[in-house]
Write a protein that holds these residues in place. Structure first.
Motif, PDB file in Angstrom:
ATOM      1  N   GLU A  23       0.824  -1.211   0.000  1.00 38.05           N
ATOM      2  CA  GLU A  23       0.000   0.000   0.000  1.00 38.05           C
ATOM      3  C   GLU A  23       0.864   1.269   0.000  1.00 38.05           C
ATOM      4  O   GLU A  23       0.368   2.365   0.226  1.00 38.05           O
ATOM      5  N   ARG A  24       2.175   1.094  -0.210  1.00 35.45           N
ATOM      6  CA  ARG A  24       3.138   2.182  -0.347  1.00 35.45           C
ATOM      7  C   ARG A  24       3.404   2.923   0.970  1.00 35.45           C
ATOM      8  O   ARG A  24       3.638   4.128   0.989  1.00 35.45           O
ATOM      9  N   TYR A  25       3.398   2.168   2.056  1.00 33.65           N
ATOM     10  CA  TYR A  25       3.855   2.708   3.332  1.00 33.65           C
ATOM     11  C   TYR A  25       5.292   2.257   3.549  1.00 33.65           C
ATOM     12  O   TYR A  25       5.714   1.199   3.069  1.00 33.65           O
ATOM     13  N   SER A  26       6.039   3.048   4.320  1.00 36.53           N
ATOM     14  CA  SER A  26       7.376   2.652   4.746  1.00 36.53           C
ATOM     15  C   SER A  26       7.250   1.946   6.094  1.00 36.53           C
ATOM     16  O   SER A  26       6.554   2.443   6.985  1.00 36.53           O
ATOM     17  N   VAL A  27       7.894   0.792   6.236  1.00 30.31           N
ATOM     18  CA  VAL A  27       7.682  -0.052   7.411  1.00 30.31           C
ATOM     19  C   VAL A  27       9.006  -0.410   8.073  1.00 30.31           C
ATOM     20  O   VAL A  27       9.993  -0.719   7.400  1.00 30.31           O
ATOM     21  N   ARG A  28       9.006  -0.349   9.405  1.00 33.70           N
ATOM     22  CA  ARG A  28      10.098  -0.911  10.211  1.00 33.70           C
ATOM     23  C   ARG A  28       9.482  -1.854  11.235  1.00 33.70           C
ATOM     24  O   ARG A  28       8.331  -1.679  11.628  1.00 33.70           O
ATOM     25  N   ILE A  29      10.258  -2.839  11.665  1.00 31.45           N
ATOM     26  CA  ILE A  29       9.750  -3.854  12.597  1.00 31.45           C
ATOM     27  C   ILE A  29      10.609  -3.876  13.853  1.00 31.45           C
ATOM     28  O   ILE A  29      11.840  -3.916  13.789  1.00 31.45           O
ATOM     29  N   ALA A  30       9.949  -3.851  15.015  1.00 27.95           N
ATOM     30  CA  ALA A  30      10.608  -4.031  16.306  1.00 27.95           C
ATOM     31  C   ALA A  30      10.138  -5.363  16.860  1.00 27.95           C
ATOM     32  O   ALA A  30       8.944  -5.554  17.118  1.00 27.95           O
ATOM     33  N   ALA A  31      11.071  -6.302  17.018  1.00 23.22           N
ATOM     34  CA  ALA A  31      10.715  -7.642  17.483  1.00 23.22           C
ATOM     35  C   ALA A  31      10.934  -7.817  18.979  1.00 23.22           C
ATOM     36  O   ALA A  31      10.659  -8.882  19.528  1.00 23.22           O
ATOM     37  N   ASP A  32      11.412  -6.775  19.648  1.00 22.50           N
ATOM     38  CA  ASP A  32      11.713  -6.848  21.082  1.00 22.50           C
ATOM     39  C   ASP A  32      11.246  -5.554  21.733  1.00 22.50           C
ATOM     40  O   ASP A  32      11.497  -4.463  21.209  1.00 22.50           O
ATOM     41  N   GLY A  33      10.596  -5.684  22.873  1.00 19.83           N
ATOM     42  CA  GLY A  33      10.078  -4.509  23.558  1.00 19.83           C
ATOM     43  C   GLY A  33      11.144  -3.504  23.932  1.00 19.83           C
ATOM     44  O   GLY A  33      10.860  -2.297  24.033  1.00 19.83           O
ATOM     45  N   ASN A  34      12.364  -3.965  24.133  1.00 25.21           N
ATOM     46  CA  ASN A  34      13.452  -3.056  24.509  1.00 25.21           C
ATOM     47  C   ASN A  34      13.807  -2.081  23.393  1.00 25.21           C
ATOM     48  O   ASN A  34      14.415  -1.041  23.647  1.00 25.21           O
ATOM     49  N   HIS A  35      13.477  -2.413  22.153  1.00 25.24           N
ATOM     50  CA  HIS A  35      13.872  -1.590  21.016  1.00 25.24           C
ATOM     51  C   HIS A  35      12.811  -0.586  20.594  1.00 25.24           C
ATOM     52  O   HIS A  35      13.081   0.289  19.769  1.00 25.24           O
ATOM     53  N   ILE A  36      11.596  -0.709  21.127  1.00 22.50           N
ATOM     54  CA  ILE A  36      10.483   0.084  20.615  1.00 22.50           C
ATOM     55  C   ILE A  36      10.717   1.571  20.776  1.00 22.50           C
ATOM     56  O   ILE A  36      10.637   2.346  19.812  1.00 22.50           O
ATOM     57  N   LEU A  37      11.007   2.012  22.000  1.00 21.51           N
ATOM     58  CA  LEU A  37      11.153   3.448  22.246  1.00 21.51           C
ATOM     59  C   LEU A  37      12.307   4.027  21.434  1.00 21.51           C
ATOM     60  O   LEU A  37      12.187   5.112  20.857  1.00 21.51           O
ATOM     61  N   ARG A  38      13.423   3.300  21.361  1.00 23.60           N
ATOM     62  CA  ARG A  38      14.575   3.793  20.594  1.00 23.60           C
ATOM     63  C   ARG A  38      14.214   3.951  19.123  1.00 23.60           C
ATOM     64  O   ARG A  38      14.570   4.955  18.489  1.00 23.60           O
ATOM     65  N   MET A  39      13.464   2.998  18.567  1.00 21.50           N
ATOM     66  CA  MET A  39      13.104   3.073  17.152  1.00 21.50           C
ATOM     67  C   MET A  39      12.093   4.192  16.892  1.00 21.50           C
ATOM     68  O   MET A  39      12.133   4.835  15.842  1.00 21.50           O
ATOM     69  N   VAL A  40      11.227   4.449  17.856  1.00 24.16           N
ATOM     70  CA  VAL A  40      10.279   5.562  17.719  1.00 24.16           C
ATOM     71  C   VAL A  40      11.016   6.886  17.711  1.00 24.16           C
ATOM     72  O   VAL A  40      10.704   7.790  16.922  1.00 24.16           O
ATOM     73  N   GLU A  41      12.016   7.027  18.584  1.00 29.09           N
ATOM     74  CA  GLU A  41      12.715   8.301  18.732  1.00 29.09           C
ATOM     75  C   GLU A  41      13.755   8.530  17.647  1.00 29.09           C
ATOM     76  O   GLU A  41      13.991   9.664  17.240  1.00 29.09           O
ATOM     77  N   GLU A  42      14.380   7.459  17.157  1.00 33.20           N
ATOM     78  CA  GLU A  42      15.514   7.618  16.244  1.00 33.20           C
ATOM     79  C   GLU A  42      15.114   7.662  14.772  1.00 33.20           C
ATOM     80  O   GLU A  42      15.853   8.210  13.954  1.00 33.20           O
ATOM     81  N   GLY A  43      14.008   7.083  14.422  1.00 34.49           N
ATOM     82  CA  GLY A  43      13.640   7.048  13.012  1.00 34.49           C
ATOM     83  C   GLY A  43      12.300   7.710  12.773  1.00 34.49           C
ATOM     84  O   GLY A  43      11.564   8.007  13.710  1.00 34.49           O
TER      85      GLY A  43
END
Length: 234
Positions: A23-43
């Protein structure tokens, strides 16, 4: 638009990713709860889809952390638990929507689009309608200088009405947006809470703000010319 999928089940995460990429969205995947906040803030992140059963930091803790760091980021919980209390807890903890597994991707896509449309609108911290004022950040309501105490659900209902000021809003739309229930849910909860609101915001005020529109639902604001004609005839 950039979507973060917080999901530890690899096949489910891949299914979601493939669907949104198509559907032409850009997607990233967090497979561990420890990475969620960092991925939200950094990307770049315009919306997060969150499974509550995550390894490391639980989905509940991740939701609280994300909501604290990014208060306006749309979050949709996608999880296997369909218990009513879990849905209530998820929404009360800061989620914007809640969908249980198994699910139809078409419904998930529609919910994501609705959340993204809503989040793209300019945020108005204070809403006004005639002499009624609603502070969306401080959760304060005043009318003609008088402070009005509302429960969280009364506040959410009044906020939805004021965001749609001047338009008729149906009971089914209110059920969906305020209570996060199916629009087909048979309940009189809307009428009950409208009555609660009227008793609080129209106390000691000569002008009624919340109007019942026969066959259409409710409308907030000054009485329309059409309504005045009906009143004059009656």
């Amino acid at each position: 638009m950039n979507i973060l999928i917080a999901e530890d089940d690899a096949p489910v995460a891949q299914f979601l990713s493939s669907g949104f990429v198509a559907e032409r969205y850009s997607v990233r995947i967090a497979a561990d709860g420890n990475h969620i906040l960092r991925m939200v803030e950094e990307g770049p992140c315009d919306l997060m889809i969150l499974d509550l059963n995550m390894p490391g930091v639980s989905g509940w803790d991740a939701l609280r952390q994300v909501r604290s760091a990014k208060p306006h980021l749309p979050v949709l919980i996608l999880t296997g638990s369909g218990r009513v209390q879990d849905r209530v807890d998820g929404l009360n903890s800061g989620a914007d929507d809640y969908l249980t597994k198994p699910f139809a991707f078409s419904e998930l896509l529609a919910r994501v689009r609705a959340l993204l449309r809503r989040s793209s609108l300019p945020f108005e911290p204070v809403l006004h309608n005639l002499d009624l004022e609603l502070d969306r950040v401080g959760h304060l309501v005043h009318r003609n200088g008088r402070s009005i105490e509302l429960t969280p659900k009364e506040f959410a209902l009044l906020e939805y009405l004021m965001l749609n000021a001047g338009r008729n809003v149906s009971r089914s739309a209110i059920i969906h947006h305020v209570w996060k229930l199916s629009a087909e849910t048979m309940t009189n909860v809307v009428d009950v809470y409208i009555n609660y609101l009227r008793k609080k915001i129209e106390l000691d005020s000569s002008e009624r703000l919340i109007h019942t529109v026969r066959g259409a639902g409710y409308r907030i604001g000054a009485k329309s010319a059409h309504q005045n004609r009906i009143s004059n005839k009656s």
